[in-house]
Design a protein around this motif. Structure first.
Motif, PDB file in Angstrom:
ATOM      1  N   SER A 166      30.415  58.852  25.235  1.00 14.59           N
ATOM      2  CA  SER A 166      28.955  58.981  25.369  1.00 14.59           C
ATOM      3  C   SER A 166      28.561  60.443  25.376  1.00 14.59           C
ATOM      4  O   SER A 166      27.519  60.815  24.831  1.00 14.59           O
ATOM      5  CB  SER A 166      28.485  58.316  26.657  1.00 14.59           C
TER       6      SER A 166
ATOM      7  N   GLU B 120      24.010  56.959  29.025  1.00 17.15           N
ATOM      8  CA  GLU B 120      24.384  57.244  30.405  1.00 17.15           C
ATOM      9  C   GLU B 120      25.797  57.833  30.425  1.00 17.15           C
ATOM     10  O   GLU B 120      26.709  57.303  29.780  1.00 17.15           O
ATOM     11  CB  GLU B 120      24.333  55.936  31.201  1.00 17.15           C
TER      12      GLU B 120
ATOM     13  N   THR C 265      29.340  52.843  29.987  1.00 14.62           N
ATOM     14  CA  THR C 265      28.620  52.264  28.861  1.00 14.62           C
ATOM     15  C   THR C 265      28.929  50.775  28.795  1.00 14.62           C
ATOM     16  O   THR C 265      30.088  50.384  28.629  1.00 14.62           O
ATOM     17  CB  THR C 265      29.050  52.954  27.551  1.00 14.62           C
TER      18      THR C 265
ATOM     19  N   ASP D 274      28.082  54.749  20.018  1.00 12.80           N
ATOM     20  CA  ASP D 274      28.999  55.016  21.132  1.00 12.80           C
ATOM     21  C   ASP D 274      29.337  53.663  21.730  1.00 12.80           C
ATOM     22  O   ASP D 274      28.470  52.965  22.256  1.00 12.80           O
ATOM     23  CB  ASP D 274      28.263  55.927  22.131  1.00 12.80           C
TER      24      ASP D 274
HETATM   25 MG   LIG Z   1      30.164  55.793  27.707  1.00 15.95          MG
END
Ligand SMILES: [Mg+2]
Ligand SMILES: Nc1nc2c(ncn2[C@@H]2O[C@H](COP(=O)(O)OP(=O)(O)OP(=O)(O)O)[C@@H](O)[C@H]2O)c(=O)[nH]1
Length: 638
Positions: free
Chosen positions: A352, A364, A372, A392
């Motif tokens: 991320s 986040e 995630t 992601d």
């Molecule tokens: Mg992540």
């Protein structure tokens, strides 16, 4: 002359009154068989049938079923913690404390017991639905499979499937589930019925038939809604029914069209017909791009009124058709992400973080695994016209291909990405092992995914424990023919090279794809509706006959003839004569005789059961239009 006499083996569904707005109806198809042929022919005292004189067609409805019980649990409450920030890490810590993180079987056990409420932390006793009466009802209804509507068994099956979850992720707490599969029921609207009516006006004696046709049922469409990024709405609404066409009326007034239903789905949704025996059904549609709209099920045709049956030889037709039933289906929806590049790797590797520094996306980021839970998308622009969509993806754990961790759900997303970027956490104990484990998971899940072009990025180079191991990691991979990149995502060092390499790989891949595929034809999104229409409009003389010698039963199967029977309104005596005529004209009688049908044999055509008689002594079609006094009567108004 040979003839067939008529019995209903079971009350056909379409003869039952349909209360489409009621959720808890009695189950159809369980009534006793009705005998039709033995009854004296009714005297037709005709009037315009007016069950629904509303000006518009029937309204489309959607039905609500609740998500399984475990989707309601409040993680805070279950984990007995007060801060919302620590709920997942607490869970992770709990696992760590139990020193089970390395032992796959005990992780499985932990998550299983977590789901079943055996872990002491979870208080399953609280029924969160009690507060809401409707929801409690919904739970019962789902749990006991009480699907109260005319679709009977079919829907019950679907709900069971939903409950079992087929692919319900093993060991994934409900809050962590990704709503990217759903099972829904769609039904096109039934056509409205045609009516028998006659023109009655002062000074216009014998005004003639004037029964209008029923309106067409509403269609079912699927549309891609770019604002959707999951199939979450389908956890609540699973039934989608288009409205039925209005019935025809006197004065040759045709019924209004039923209301259409448009099911909105996220881009990248694959629509399958529900498979049998746990297998995946065949793919009907793939809706990839925002704005795409597909007609899935066409509404049923409206039945013709008696005005349409007027002919030179029959100026007083006492016959009208019922509306055609709308087609219905259980569907499985699966959301596959549409992205050019997928960032994969173990939890906490910095995936991320990478997306956040190369695109405007703000996923986040936190220092605990499974930050995630749903894939994040970002658009990366290298140049004026060079952009790519990067996803992601949530972290992969050992055992993910078997559904462990966030499991299948997220591996599925990688299927759609053209190129993969493997992020390896350099600060981990064994980065080589971590990389191999992720590769293995991808391979075990789908060999196609493991064949996708990829680059490897060694992250967290700013940390000494990572930079120390970089050389050995690099040499190890180079020995295997892979040239890894290194970066520090937080410091934005080395990320540009990664983006350029991913873009180059993507460009090569799309060039190769173009060469192998050539120019793709624009896809026809309405092909399912066309197929349904084709099946339904099969000619009436296109049928097959099979024989069960053990029970002297003949089955006549054909789309055209079955549709004819479904649309026949047996309440009109002329319908029976028309049916007899169709059996003769379509060649059913002839074919049966040829195949050796004998007196007393059962003949089943669609929902009708008939008994074969060699002599014409049971049903006399010529008598059908006459009342008990033997005279044809001009219809009476009531
Ligand atoms: Mg992540
Ligand atoms: N020192 C350092 N820390 C980093 C770097 N990249 C990411 N991190 C940290 O690593 C932690 C995890 O980062 P994320 O980006 O959330 O990791 P992820 O791979 O998305 O994790 P999941 O979503 O849980 O799979 C965060 O605390 C980041 O700040 C880096 O280059 N250097």
């Amino acid at each position: 002359m040979a003839s067939l006499s008529f019995y209903f083996t079971s009350t056909p569904n379409h003869l039952l009154p349909i209360q489409s707005h009621s959720k808890f109806q009695s189950r159809p198809g369980t009534r006793k068989p009705k005998k039709l042929s033995k009854k004296p022919n009714p005297i037709l005292k005709t009037k315009t049938i007016s069950p629904n004189y509303g000006s518009g067609g029937g309204e489309a409805t959607t039905y609500t079923s609740l998500p399984p019980k475990d989707d309601f649990f409040e993680p805070l409450e279950l984990l007995n913690v007060s801060s919302s920030e620590v709920k997942l890490s607490d869970l992770a810590k709990k696992v760590e404390n139990e020193e089970e993180i390395d032992d796959l079987s005990s992780q499985d056990e932990f998550f299983e017991s977590f789901e079943e409420g055996e872990v002491g932390l979870i208080d399953w006793g609280t029924d969160l639905n009690d507060e809401n009466g409707v929801e409690v009802l919904g739970m019962e209804y789902e749990g006991e499979g009480k699907e109260g509507n005319e679709d009977g068994d079919n829907e019950e099956e679907g709900l069971e499937g939903l409950e079992d979850g087929g692919e319900k992720e093993k060991g994934v707490p409900a809050v962590m589930r990704c709503f990217d599969t759903a099972k829904i029921y769609v039904k096109a609207g039934d056509g409205g019925n045609g009516v028998v009516a006659f023109r009655r006006e002062k000074y216009v004696p014998y005004g003639g038939p004037s029964g209008g046709a029923g309106g067409r049922g509403g269609n079912v469409y699927f549309e891609v809604d770019s604002s959707m990024n999951s199939l979450l709405p389908f956890r609540k609404n699973i039934h989608f029914r288009a409205g039925r066409g209005s019935h025809g009326q006197g004065k040759k007034q045709d019924g209004a069209k039923g209301e259409e239903v448009v099911v909105s789905v996220a881009p990248g949704t694959v629509i399958r017909q529900t498979g049998q025996g746990g297998k995946k059904g065949r793919v009907l549609l793939e809706l990839l791009h925002p704005g795409e709209r597909a007609l899935l099920l066409p509404g049923g045709r409206g039945g013709r009124g008696n005005a349409s049956f007027k002919s030179g030889t029959n100026k007083v037709p006492m016959i009208a058709e019922k509306g055609e039933e709308g087609a219905d289906m259980w569907l499985e929806l699966e959301l596959k992400l549409v992205a050019d590049v997928g960032i994969v790797g173990a939890p906490n590797a910095g995936k991320s973080t990478l997306l956040s520094v190369i695109s405007a996306a703000q996923p986040e980021i936190a220092n605990y695994p499974f930050t995630t839970l749903l894939p994040n998308l970002g658009v990366v622009s290298l140049d004026f016209d060079a952009t790519m969509v990067v996803a992601d993806l949530p972290g992969l754990l050992e055992g993910a291909h078997r559904g462990f961790g966030l499991g299948h759900e997220f591996l599925r997303h990688t299927e759609r990405c053209s190129v993969l970027v493997h992020v390896v956490d350099g600060s981990g104990d064994q980065p080589d092992f971590e990389f191999d484990a992720v590769r293995l998971e991808l391979e075990l899940f789908s060999p196609q995914i493991s064949k996708k072009p990829f680059i490897v990025v060694y992250n967290k180079m700013d940390l000494p424990e990572a930079s120390e191991k970089w050389t050995s990691f690099k040499e190890n991979l180079q020995a295997r023919g892979i040239e890894p990149f290194c970066m520090s995502a937080v410091n934005r060092q080395g990320t540009h090279e990664v983006v350029c390499a991913a873009y180059e790989l993507l460009r090569k891949k799309s060039e190769m794809d173009k060469e192998t595929r050539g120019w793709a034809e624009p896809s026809n999104l309405n092909h399912v509706a066309e197929m349904v229409h084709k099946q339904r409009s099969a000619p009436i003389n296109d049928f097959e006959i099979s024989h069960e010698s053990s029970s002297d039963t003949w089955h006549v199967v054909g789309g055209g003839i079955q549709r004819f029977i479904q649309m026949t309104n047996w309440q009109y005596s002329e319908s029976l004569r028309r049916f007899q005529h169709v059996l003769e004209a379509s060649g059913v009688n002839k074919s049966l005789l040829k195949l050796g049908v004998k007196e007393g044999d059962r003949v089943i055509v669609g929902e009708m059961e008939l008994i074969w008689h060699d002599s014409n002594n049971k049903v006399d079609p010529s008598n059908m239009r006459k009342g008990s006094d033997g005279l044809t009567k001009w219809p009476q108004w009531r």
